[in-house]
Structures are given as structure tokens and as C-alpha cells.
Design a protein around this motif. Sequence first.
Motif, mmCIF file in Angstrom:
data_model
loop_
_atom_site.group_PDB
_atom_site.id
_atom_site.type_symbol
_atom_site.label_atom_id
_atom_site.label_comp_id
_atom_site.label_asym_id
_atom_site.label_seq_id
_atom_site.Cartn_x
_atom_site.Cartn_y
_atom_site.Cartn_z
ATOM 1 N N ASN A 371 -24.427 -6.227 -0.595
ATOM 2 C CA ASN A 371 -25.217 -5.111 -1.141
ATOM 3 C C ASN A 371 -25.397 -4.017 -0.105
ATOM 4 O OD1 ASN A 371 -25.538 -6.088 -3.650
ATOM 5 N ND2 ASN A 371 -27.676 -6.709 -3.446
ATOM 6 N N TYR A 375 -24.342 -0.227 -0.659
ATOM 7 C CA TYR A 375 -25.326 0.837 -0.890
ATOM 8 C C TYR A 375 -25.677 1.641 0.362
ATOM 9 C CZ TYR A 375 -25.868 -1.638 -5.290
ATOM 10 O OH TYR A 375 -25.628 -2.227 -6.494
ATOM 11 N N ASP A 400 -29.831 -1.198 5.750
ATOM 12 C CA ASP A 400 -28.790 -0.183 5.503
ATOM 13 C C ASP A 400 -29.431 1.190 5.556
ATOM 14 O OD1 ASP A 400 -29.489 0.905 2.774
ATOM 15 O OD2 ASP A 400 -29.384 -1.234 2.306
ATOM 16 N N ILE A 405 -34.660 2.440 -2.414
ATOM 17 C CA ILE A 405 -35.031 2.042 -3.782
ATOM 18 C C ILE A 405 -36.437 2.579 -4.072
ATOM 19 C CG2 ILE A 405 -35.352 0.051 -5.337
ATOM 20 C CD1 ILE A 405 -33.714 -1.549 -3.122
ATOM 21 N N ILE A 413 -35.543 -5.026 -9.226
ATOM 22 C CA ILE A 413 -34.188 -5.309 -8.719
ATOM 23 C C ILE A 413 -33.869 -6.808 -8.662
ATOM 24 C CG2 ILE A 413 -33.896 -3.174 -7.405
ATOM 25 C CD1 ILE A 413 -34.776 -4.757 -4.917
ATOM 26 N N TYR A 418 -30.227 -6.592 -13.600
ATOM 27 C CA TYR A 418 -30.796 -5.258 -13.354
ATOM 28 C C TYR A 418 -29.869 -4.474 -12.430
ATOM 29 C CZ TYR A 418 -33.595 -1.342 -12.111
ATOM 30 O OH TYR A 418 -34.015 -0.054 -11.935
ATOM 31 N N ARG A 419 -29.561 -3.259 -12.865
ATOM 32 C CA ARG A 419 -28.773 -2.359 -12.005
ATOM 33 C C ARG A 419 -29.407 -0.990 -12.046
ATOM 34 N NH1 ARG A 419 -22.605 -2.494 -13.265
ATOM 35 N NH2 ARG A 419 -22.550 -1.437 -11.270
ATOM 36 N N SER A 420 -29.598 -0.422 -10.845
ATOM 37 C CA SER A 420 -30.257 0.876 -10.782
ATOM 38 C C SER A 420 -29.399 1.934 -11.474
ATOM 39 C CB SER A 420 -30.459 1.264 -9.317
ATOM 40 O OG SER A 420 -30.813 2.606 -9.256
ATOM 41 N N GLY A 430 -20.977 -3.448 -9.342
ATOM 42 C CA GLY A 430 -21.851 -4.634 -9.246
ATOM 43 C C GLY A 430 -22.121 -5.201 -10.617
ATOM 44 N N SER A 431 -22.613 -6.443 -10.618
ATOM 45 C CA SER A 431 -22.911 -7.096 -11.891
ATOM 46 C C SER A 431 -24.398 -7.113 -12.190
ATOM 47 C CB SER A 431 -22.417 -8.537 -11.829
ATOM 48 O OG SER A 431 -23.079 -9.189 -10.750
ATOM 49 N N GLY A 432 -25.207 -6.795 -11.173
ATOM 50 C CA GLY A 432 -26.662 -6.893 -11.356
ATOM 51 C C GLY A 432 -27.123 -8.330 -11.256
ATOM 52 N N GLY A 434 -26.455 -10.318 -8.176
ATOM 53 C CA GLY A 434 -26.572 -10.742 -6.775
ATOM 54 C C GLY A 434 -27.986 -11.071 -6.351
ATOM 55 N N LEU A 435 -28.935 -10.135 -6.567
ATOM 56 C CA LEU A 435 -30.301 -10.352 -6.084
ATOM 57 C C LEU A 435 -31.018 -11.453 -6.864
ATOM 58 C CD1 LEU A 435 -31.628 -6.790 -5.172
ATOM 59 C CD2 LEU A 435 -30.828 -8.617 -3.672
ATOM 60 N N PHE A 461 -33.677 -5.653 3.516
ATOM 61 C CA PHE A 461 -33.926 -6.922 2.820
ATOM 62 C C PHE A 461 -34.136 -8.007 3.874
ATOM 63 C CE2 PHE A 461 -32.138 -4.451 -0.528
ATOM 64 C CZ PHE A 461 -32.636 -4.986 -1.706
HETATM 65 P P1 ADP Z 1 -25.513 -5.320 -8.118
HETATM 66 O O1 ADP Z 1 -24.347 -6.140 -8.421
HETATM 67 O O2 ADP Z 1 -25.744 -4.205 -9.087
HETATM 68 O O3 ADP Z 1 -25.597 -4.910 -6.696
HETATM 69 P P2 ADP Z 1 -27.833 -6.860 -7.417
HETATM 70 O O4 ADP Z 1 -28.630 -7.871 -8.190
HETATM 71 O O5 ADP Z 1 -27.291 -7.291 -6.141
HETATM 72 O O6 ADP Z 1 -26.730 -6.304 -8.388
HETATM 73 O O7 ADP Z 1 -28.777 -5.623 -7.199
HETATM 74 C C1 ADP Z 1 -29.533 -5.124 -8.258
HETATM 75 C C2 ADP Z 1 -29.796 -3.638 -8.033
HETATM 76 O O8 ADP Z 1 -30.665 -3.495 -6.912
HETATM 77 C C3 ADP Z 1 -28.576 -2.846 -7.698
HETATM 78 O O9 ADP Z 1 -27.949 -2.385 -8.876
HETATM 79 C C4 ADP Z 1 -29.159 -1.708 -6.919
HETATM 80 O O10 ADP Z 1 -29.660 -0.694 -7.779
HETATM 81 C C5 ADP Z 1 -30.354 -2.297 -6.211
HETATM 82 N N1 ADP Z 1 -30.008 -2.660 -4.816
HETATM 83 C C6 ADP Z 1 -29.650 -3.852 -4.323
HETATM 84 N N2 ADP Z 1 -29.445 -3.810 -2.975
HETATM 85 C C7 ADP Z 1 -29.666 -2.513 -2.633
HETATM 86 C C8 ADP Z 1 -29.606 -1.803 -1.391
HETATM 87 N N3 ADP Z 1 -29.284 -2.414 -0.253
HETATM 88 N N4 ADP Z 1 -29.887 -0.483 -1.407
HETATM 89 C C9 ADP Z 1 -30.248 0.148 -2.544
HETATM 90 N N5 ADP Z 1 -30.313 -0.472 -3.751
HETATM 91 C C10 ADP Z 1 -30.026 -1.785 -3.805
#
Ligand code: ADP
Length: 472
Positions: A371, A375, A400, A405, A413, A418-420, A430-432, A434-435, A461
Amino acid sequence: MLKGNRSIERRIVNSLLGYTLFIIALLWMFQIILLKSYYQIMQKASIMQAGNQILNSFTDSDFETQLEHICFSHGMSCVVVDSKGEDCYSIDMLGRGSLIHSPAKATVGKMIEPIVNGDKEEIVVQVKNKRFRNDELIYAHSISDINGDKFIVILNASLDPVESTTGILKSQLRIIVALLIVVAYIMSKFVAKRLSQPIKNITQKAKGLATGEYTADYEGGGVTEIDELAQALNFSAEGLSKVEDLRREIVANISHDLKTPLTMIKAYAEMIRDLTGDNKKNRDLQLDVIITEADRLTGLVTDLIQISRDENETRRLSPEVFNLSKMISDITIRFEQTNPDYTIEICAEPDKLVFADKESIGQVLYNLISNAINYTGVDKTVKIALKEVSQKWVRVEIKDSGLGISKEELPLIWERYYRSRNTHQRAVAGSGLGLSIVKKALSQQNLPFGVKSEVQKGSCFWFEVTTMDQKQ
Ligand code: ADP
């Protein structure tokens, strides 16, 4: 809908009709069967009362008038005899049924002997009138006038209720029974309809849920319990509709995410076959694109596999001691190879031993670093720190320099899919997921984690792991 004896309508009709029949039986018992005994009790009380009234007015000058009045109002016959047995006053209100005025008068004479002899002052006896086969009541009481002369007051009342009264009661009861049954039936039908109709409507609409009809508006018809049921169904339908929308969105996103790298891989492979020929420089560049896109695909599929595995079963954790510093540098090397134009700075004590589930910590690090690379800002730099925060915990921070955010998005997130909506520095595929995988892996081990982020400045993080020292 299931019908028959178990339906609300049938049950209400049956209960109300049952209750009505019970009331009718009760009325019948009191009005018809127990009428005679009730009447007898009342007559006894009445004859005693009449006797007292006569005794009280015996010495009055208008005694005869009063006697007539008392006998008339109580519906009784009366004779007052003197000590020689001669009738001084005689009033016959029972006509032929009056024992004390009939040839059976002698029987009465025997009954009142204890009073004549002075053994008793008052007697009340029940006698059978053989002539009319009815029961009668005889009351006798001795009394003296102002001269001291003795008299006996004898009262005679019938103990059988008047036939016509019973007849009237019976015909009245018949009308009441008919009315009660009709009213009970109409009322129960009305109440049952009021209760069952909204349930029938709700059931009909709820069947639509199975076929994806989530827009129905459920109504309870003003009955509290059914209103609550309707409200619960409205909530459920709303929830299901949201889930359905989310499902559609996810399928669309994932299809898109899978299709983009596949199209690129196919296009570049065709380019190598048809155009590039032996141009090594171009071929290597195009192969790099193919490898990067294949990596993206692998990442996406890995996330999906992980999520579905988490949904179906909870993996058994097997905590062990491992070198976290080495794990960080190994993963970093892999990312550096696939992202040569990115800088990953590590600030960590060497050989930091921790105690945790190695596989999930590896996954957490992989997702967070991935991530951060995806990002981060134009400087294309990611910083990883490993520091001891207490005797018990070491903390890993992955920083980073990206867009950060917003506060509103921070709690979201960690949610699955969830994807921003913000645009990022790189076109991020991304798939939304990872987190949400990170959250699940850390929460399962009760490890603290979180994120600090400032819009336009970047995100940090972090998570903490138990140090080895603590476990020894
Ligand atoms: P994705 O595959 O979209 O990265 P994640 O579950 O990893 O899915 O993250 C969910 C959302 O959280 C991302 O779509 C992004 O909007 C936000 N996000 C995650 N990591 C970061 C980061 N390091 N900087 C900014 N936004 C982040």
C-alpha cells in the motif's frame, strides 16, 4: 400460506365462540338449573323477614291492615291463632296452594306443637304439599298481646318458583344465546381479519426477498407487534439491498481489476510476437510490463483466496519466535526488485526477535508495504521503522509521503472492499481487501495496530508485536 385449524383466523373464531358458549352454559346453570335452590334460599329469608314485620306490628291498632299489606307484598298466606287454636286473623295469598287454609291444615297443627307446648318460640320447616306435589315453607312464632294472652303467627310460602318466571327466563336465554353467538362470530371474524390481513400482506411481500425484490414497503396495520415485524423487515430489506449493491459494485471492480492486467499481458505478448522481433531492449521492457501485470494479478488473486479462506474457516494460529528484522528486509528486497525506481528506507535494530504467528505477520507487512508503495508521493519513498516501545512491545511503522487519508475515511479503510474515491499518485489497481486482511490477522492475535495520516503529507501505518524477551 398454511390454512386450517392453526390459522390465526380460525383460532380467534374458535376461542371467542368457546368463551361465548362457556358464558351461556354459566347463565343456563344459574338461571335454569340452580333457580329453584336459589329461590328457596330467598323465600326462607323472605318468610323470616315477613314474620319479624308481623311480630313488630302485632300490638299496633291497625295490625290487620298491616298484616294484609305484609302478606300481599311477600306473596304469603298467614293465620294468627289464639291459645285455643281458633283463627283470629286469616289471609290467603296462595289460594288453593295454601297449606294452612286447606284440609291438610291438621298436618301444620302437628308441626307447630313444640310452639304450642312452649318448647320452642320459633320454627321454620319445609313441607311437601301432597295435593299439588309442591314444596312449601311454614313459619311459626309465638307472641303475646298487651294482656298477656298467647297467640301463634303462622306464615305459609310456596317454595317452587312460579312456572311463568322460568318460562320467561328460558325464552330470554334463547334470544341471548342466539345474539351472543352471532355477535361473537362477527367480532372474531373482524378481529381475526384485522390481525391476519397485515401478516398475509407482509408474507406475500417477504416472498419477494428471495427473488431480489428489496423495495417493498412493509406495513403492520397499526398492531404493535406486527408493526415491529414490518419495521424489522424494512430494515432487513434495506440492509439486503445495500449488500446487493455492494456485491454488484465488487463484482464490477474485481472484473475490471482482473481484466486490465490481462488485456495488458495479452497486448504486450502479441507485440513481442508480431513487432519486437529480436530487439532485446524493447523485448525486455515489454516483458517487464507483462511481469508487473502478472504480479498485480497474483496479488489480487492472493487477497481473494485469503478473504474466502478467512470467511470459511478461522486459521489456527501457531505463534513462534522469529527474526522480525530479517523478515522486514527480505520482504523489502522483493519489493525493491519489482519496483526498482522506488526507495525503501529501513531503520531497524538487527535481529529483533519476536513471538507471533509468522505467516500472518508476513502477510501484514507485505500488504502495508505494498500500500505504501502504491499510495506514496512523487518522491517515491517509503520508510520502515522497527523500534522498541516498551519492555513488552516492538512497533513496526510504515510511512509514505502520499496524499494521506481524510479523517472521515480513516475508520472506513479497514472495511472489506473499501477503496477511497480519491485519485492517487499512481493508477492503483487495488481490491480494497488488503487492510481488512491486515485487521483480521492482527486482531486475531490481539496485537495493537493503527494509522496516523495527514492529508497532503502522508500516512503512517503501524502495528506492535510481543518481543521475545517477554515470552522467555
Ligand atoms: P486497496 O487494494 O484499495 O489498496 P486496501 O484495503 O489495502 O485496498 O486499502 C483500502 C483503502 O485505504 C485504499 O483504497 C486507499 O484508499 C486507502 N489506503 C490504504 N493505504 C493507504 C496509504 N498508505 N495511503 C493512502 N491511502 C491508503
